[in-house]
Design an enzyme around this catalytic site. Structure first.
Site, PDB file in Angstrom:
ATOM      1  CB  ALA A   1      -0.914   0.011   1.218  1.00 42.24           C
TER       2      ALA A   1
ATOM      3  N   GLY B   1      -2.796   4.892  -2.527  1.00 45.74           N
ATOM      4  CA  GLY B   1      -3.619   3.717  -2.804  1.00 45.74           C
ATOM      5  C   GLY B   1      -2.784   2.457  -2.741  1.00 45.74           C
TER       6      GLY B   1
ATOM      7  CG  ASP C   1      12.490  10.110   1.577  1.00 42.70           C
ATOM      8  OD1 ASP C   1      13.155   9.903   2.610  1.00 42.70           O
ATOM      9  OD2 ASP C   1      11.363   9.635   1.389  1.00 42.70           O
TER      10      ASP C   1
END
Length: 988
Positions: free
Chosen positions: A630, A634, A747
């Site tokens: 997930a 979504g 990130d």
């Protein structure tokens, strides 16, 4: 009923295998219950009473010899010593004692020194040299085993129960030993003594046989062999025998049945294939019936022999049926056209059961009837040509050219397949005779050379006069004459005109040329040979002209090169002076041709960026197979992408959940707009998007091994340093590509690196990335206030001032290096984010992971320089890793061995000791080894207090075989021992 009987049989086989694995064997060294005469053991006492040997009855009313004593004074020792007991192959033995003990309070004359225990000793000796005075009756030289206490005491009016105690003694090193019993105030009867040792029985399992094994340690390794008609690849089978006489651990074997044999009785033996069956390879397969037209007369066949008249070709596998040669082709129909003939025929009635049918045409020329003194019948020779070929014909048609006029030929068509060579009767064929026409093409004459160079020649000849047919083409044959006859090779070339250029010639070589013409009547004979030599040739007057031409051409080429360079420099200077000449959309850096990333958020309409950088895919091309995770927007699924005309591939599919807002849709597709701009083997590849139907999807390549951090934790300790460096090199290469596009990831972490089945690492997850500010010597991106920042992976200046650069990505890459070398350990462990920030501000840095090469940890420290300008660029990192890969010996120097690190390090964080956790499960979860909780509980380690003495052998017995996992568990237990000796906690 038959199925039920078979299921019951299989169940019994499984139960039998389990019983064999759990069964233990005992070898008895001495058992007094089996003695039928006096034991005559030696007693010693300084007074009365003494040990008395008497006859008695055991619990089954069998007569046995026992010893008993009932002391009134507990200050005197009364000794009883057995005869010498041979230890045989044992290094440790067990003593089973059956005895009764009278309760002190129930004795008629109780005294203060009364005891309800006795002592057991043993004494080792290589010879039976014990006497009434040797060895001395005292604890030394005897070795004490234990003080034996009674569980059941005899009392007046009470139930008569006897005690059973089993004690272990050892290690034993001499040939035999004596047992000694010491009573000091007890009133007891020694009913029986049984001495035995345990051994692992013969074990047959997984087609491996392990011999009877006597353990000489906590875990004894045993080498086995394969069952009869079995063999192994690699190392011999190996198993472990525990000290309790039971086989433990996982079976290490690669035994398999040899060809002609299959596994039977639950992998207990290799059974021969019955007659009419075969097994061609070694392995787990089963015997199969012989293929068609083959048989195996005896059991144990590795292949089936072909029946008479049937064969296999060298490329046929043993499981293919045997076949035979084809029958002859049928109905050959010739079509003669002057000096050429076209042959057509029908397929054979029998193809032999094969699909590799082909044909060959053979031409034979015989002298006319009545001729004498001429050559016998023989092949037609090189003057005849075949279209499309003479052999290997698949179609049932061939044309033969170049026949002599008014001559009779015999043409034979052979039918062939893969086993025709084994036919002792010869090839299957059919023949036909034909006679050619009377018209003959005119022979070509007058070949001459018009131009020659070192590698080419131009040849011409006059057009011959024709009386019957027009010339369709010419065929030229040219051969090298300077070579030996066996090395000569001729080549052919066709031409539609009376001139040809040969451009594949050798320098300074003599050639011989012949020409023939082809008309509707076929080829004529070749002309007389004409010879010429390629340059250099001293007599060739064109050589000076050729040299002059070459010099002029070189001069022109230099002039053109100078003019082009001058024009390029002028154009570059004009672009530097005039910014309007620069690429307006910023797609390429000026003068370099390097693509630059474009931030999709700078578009007035974000959908325009999506359309520009991401390809729309028809939803019918995508098939979703399963949900694998997930995401923020979504579900993430695995599926297949099949675009017409392309190979079907596995893909990852991100879906946008229903009920989304316009902003959520824009943010979701923004990542596709970013990924679509990248093309690099270490960047996740975008296949396309689906926006014309619901749900909205982003399609990327599928990475089989998932996220790097979880993949490393799952395979802890399973990769070598050179493999880990290869992964790091791939990540650095991808980041080098991004930095050269003026792109900051923000990130970068192991969780955002994906790994495919070939261990190729690819950078992914571009949700936090942003475009660098332009027109700045040090481009940065300032995040919005309050945005989420991954503290453990983020550079100090990015945390404090929200300034992100490629240098801050380098800091994050250093953390990724630490994650990889520690096999997915969490950076800074369980420290809070604020503790991490404080530690970094105080110049503390992460220590090297276990067994980390010194050069790699130094590279991490370089990435963690406080000043961002002092950190290496990604291009330098790639070069440093390439150097380590080219010199694998440098990876053998670990960080613990290295010295002189230039930065202060964060103190080595000790492994979490079990005592700091409430239970074994909590401790295992804390060190990320929770998968072994059931193993520890089943082995009896139900509390953390019992873990102090766990060893490597204990872990093997529990089924923990991975070296990295063993090391992590044992280091944590070692921390418990250190903590128990020196209480306190470790601080940084």
């Amino acid at each position: 009923m038959e199925l039920l009987a078979r299921d019951v049989t299989l169940l019994w086989i499984v139960l039998l295998r389990c019983l064999l694995l759990a069964r233990t064997e005992e070898e008895v060294l001495m058992n007094t219950k089996m003695e039928t005469s006096d034991l005559k053991w030696t007693t010693h006492s300084l007074g009365k009473p003494e040990w008395d040997e008497i006859s008695g009855l055991d619990e089954e009313n069998n007569s046995v010899r026992t010893y008993q004593i009932c002391q009134s004074d507990g200050t005197v020792s009364h000794w009883l010593r057995s005869k010498l007991i041979s230890r045989r192959a044992a290094s440790q033995v067990y003593v089973e004692l059956r005895f009764t003990m009278i309760e002190c309070s129930s004795r008629s004359t109780p005294h203060r020194s009364c005891k309800e225990t006795f002592n057991l000793y043993y004494y080792q000796s290589d010879t039976d040299d014990a006497t009434e005075s040797h060895p001395a009756w005292m604890e030394n030289p005897y070795t004490k085993v234990d003080t034996v206490a009674a569980d059941y005491l005899l009392r007046k009016g009470g139930e008569r129960k006897f005690n059973v105690k089993t004690l272990r003694l050892g290690p034993l090193s001499k040939k035999g030993f004596y047992l000694a019993f010491q009573a000091q105030g007890a009133c007891m009867a020694l009913l029986s003594v049984r001495v035995f040792f345990k051994k692992c029985p013969v074990l047959v399992r997984s087609l491996s046989v392990f011999p009877e094994t006597v353990p000489h340690a906590l875990v004894q390794e045993a080498q086995g062999h394969c069952v009869a008609n079995g063999n192994y690849k690699g190392d011999a089978p190996k198993m472990f025998c525990g000290e309790d006489g039971q086989w433990v651990g996982q079976l290490s074997t690669s035994c398999a049945c040899q060809p002609g044999y299959e596994s039977s009785d639950g992998d207990l033996r290799c059974k021969a294939c019955p007659a009419g069956h075969f097994k061609s390879s070694m392995g787990p397969g089963v015997c199969a019936p012989c293929p068609q037209s083959s048989s195996a007369a005896e059991a144990g066949a590795a292949y089936c022999s072909c029946r008479l008249g049937f064969y296999r070709s060298p490329t046929d596998t043993p499981d293919m049926p045997c076949t035979r040669p084809p029958s002859a082709p049928r109905n050959i129909i010739p079509d003669v056209n002057d000096t050429s003939v076209t042959l057509e025929w029908s397929d054979p009635v029998d193809s032999g059961g094969r699909s590799d049918l082909s044909y060959a045409v053979e031409c034979t020329l015989c002298p006319p009837p009545g001729a004498s003194g001429g050559p016998p019948c023989g092949p037609c020779g090189d003057s005849v040509s075949y279209r499309p070929s003479q052999r290997g014909l698949v179609l049932r048609r061939a044309t033969v050219w170049g026949l002599l006029p008014h001559t009779t030929y015999t043409f034979t068509v052979h039918a062939l397949n893969g086993v025709s060579q084994y036919n002792s009767k010869g090839l299957a064929s059919d023949s036909v005779n034909i006679t050619t026409g009377r018209h003959v093409p005119v022979v070509v004459t007058g070949i001459r050379k018009s131009l020659t160079s070192e590698s080419s020649a131009t040849l011409q000849w006059p057009v011959p006069a024709q009386t019957h047919y027009n010339i369709l083409e010419y065929q030229l044959r040219y051969c090298e004459k300077d070579r030996l006859p066996e090395e000569q090779s001729c080549r052919y070339k066709e031409s539609d005109s009376n001139m040809v250029v040969l451009s594949d010639l050798r320098r300074a070589t003599l050639y011989e040329v012949q020409v023939r013409a082809r008309t509707m009547a076929g080829f004529s004979n070749f002309s007389r040979a004409y010879s010429f030599r390629t340059l250099p040739n001293e007599d060739d007057s064109s050589s000076p002209l050729l040299v002059t031409g070459v010099l002029i051409a070189v001069g022109m080429l230099l002039l053109i090169t100078v003019i082009s360079i001058a024009a390029l420099c002028i154009r570059r200077q004009n672009r530097l002076k005039d910014p309007e000449l620069n690429d307006k959309n910023g797609q390429y850096l000026m003068g370099q041709g390097v693509k630059v990333y474009i931030d999709p958020f700078t578009y007035e309409d974000p959908n325009e960026a999506v359309r520009e950088f991401a390809k729309e895919i028809d939803v019918s091309f995508v098939k979703i197979e399963e949900v694998i995770g997930a995401g923020e927007f979504g579900e993430v699924c695995r599926g297949r992408l099949k675009i017409p005309g392309k190979k079907e591939n596995y893909v990852a599919i991100k879906t946008l959940k229903g009920g989304y807002t316009d902003k959520q849709r824009r943010d979701f597709l923004a990542e596709a707009s970013i990924m679509g701009q990248f093309q690099h083997p270490n960047i996740i590849h975008l296949e396309g998007i689906i926006t014309s139907s619901c749900p909205v999807m982003i399609i990327t390549e599928f990475m089989e091994n998932g996220a790097l951090d979880s993949f490393l934790r799952l395979n802890d300790g399973q990769f070598t340093p050179i493999q880990l460096v290869g992964m790091l090199r791939g990540i650095a290469s991808g980041m080098k590509y991004l930095s050269e596009m003026s792109y900051v990831h923000r990130d970068l972490a192991a969780r955002n690196i994906l790994v495919n089945s070939n261990l190729v690492c690819k950078v992914s997850d571009f949700g936090l990335s942003r475009f660098l500010q332009e027109n700045s010597s040090d481009p940065t991106y300032t995040s919005s206030l309050g945005g989420k920042i991954p503290i453990r992976w983020t550079a100090p200046e990015a945390i404090a001032f929200r300034k992100f650069t490629s240098a801050s990505d380098v800091w994050s890459y250093g953390i990724v290096m630490w994650e990889v070398m520690s096999f997915g350990e969490r950076p800074y462990w369980d420290m809070s984010n604020q503790d991490v920030i404080n530690a970094i501000e105080q110049d503390y840095r992460l220590p090297p992971p276990p067994d980390c090469p010194t050069h790699l940890h130094q590279l991490m420290l370089d990435c963690w320089q406080k000043e961002r300008t002092a950190r290496p660029r990604f291009s330098a990192i790639v070069s440093a890793l390439d150097k380590l890969i080219r010199n694998p010996a440098s990876l053998k120097i670990t960080a613990q061995e290295g010295a002189g690190l230039s930065h202060p390090l964060l103190d080595q964080r000790p492994p979490l000791p079990p005592s700091s956790c409430g239970s074994v499960g909590e401790w295992l979860r804390a060190i990320k080894m929770e998968r072994y909780e059931e193993n520890f509980l089943q082995a009896g380690f139900t509390s953390t207090e019992l873990l102090d003495h766990v060893t490597t052998e204990d872990l093997l017995r529990m089924g923990i075989t991975l070296a990295g996992h063993q090391k992590k568990i044992l280091s944590s237990i070692q921390a418990l021992r250190i903590q128990s000796k020196s209480p306190g906690s470790v601080h940084f």
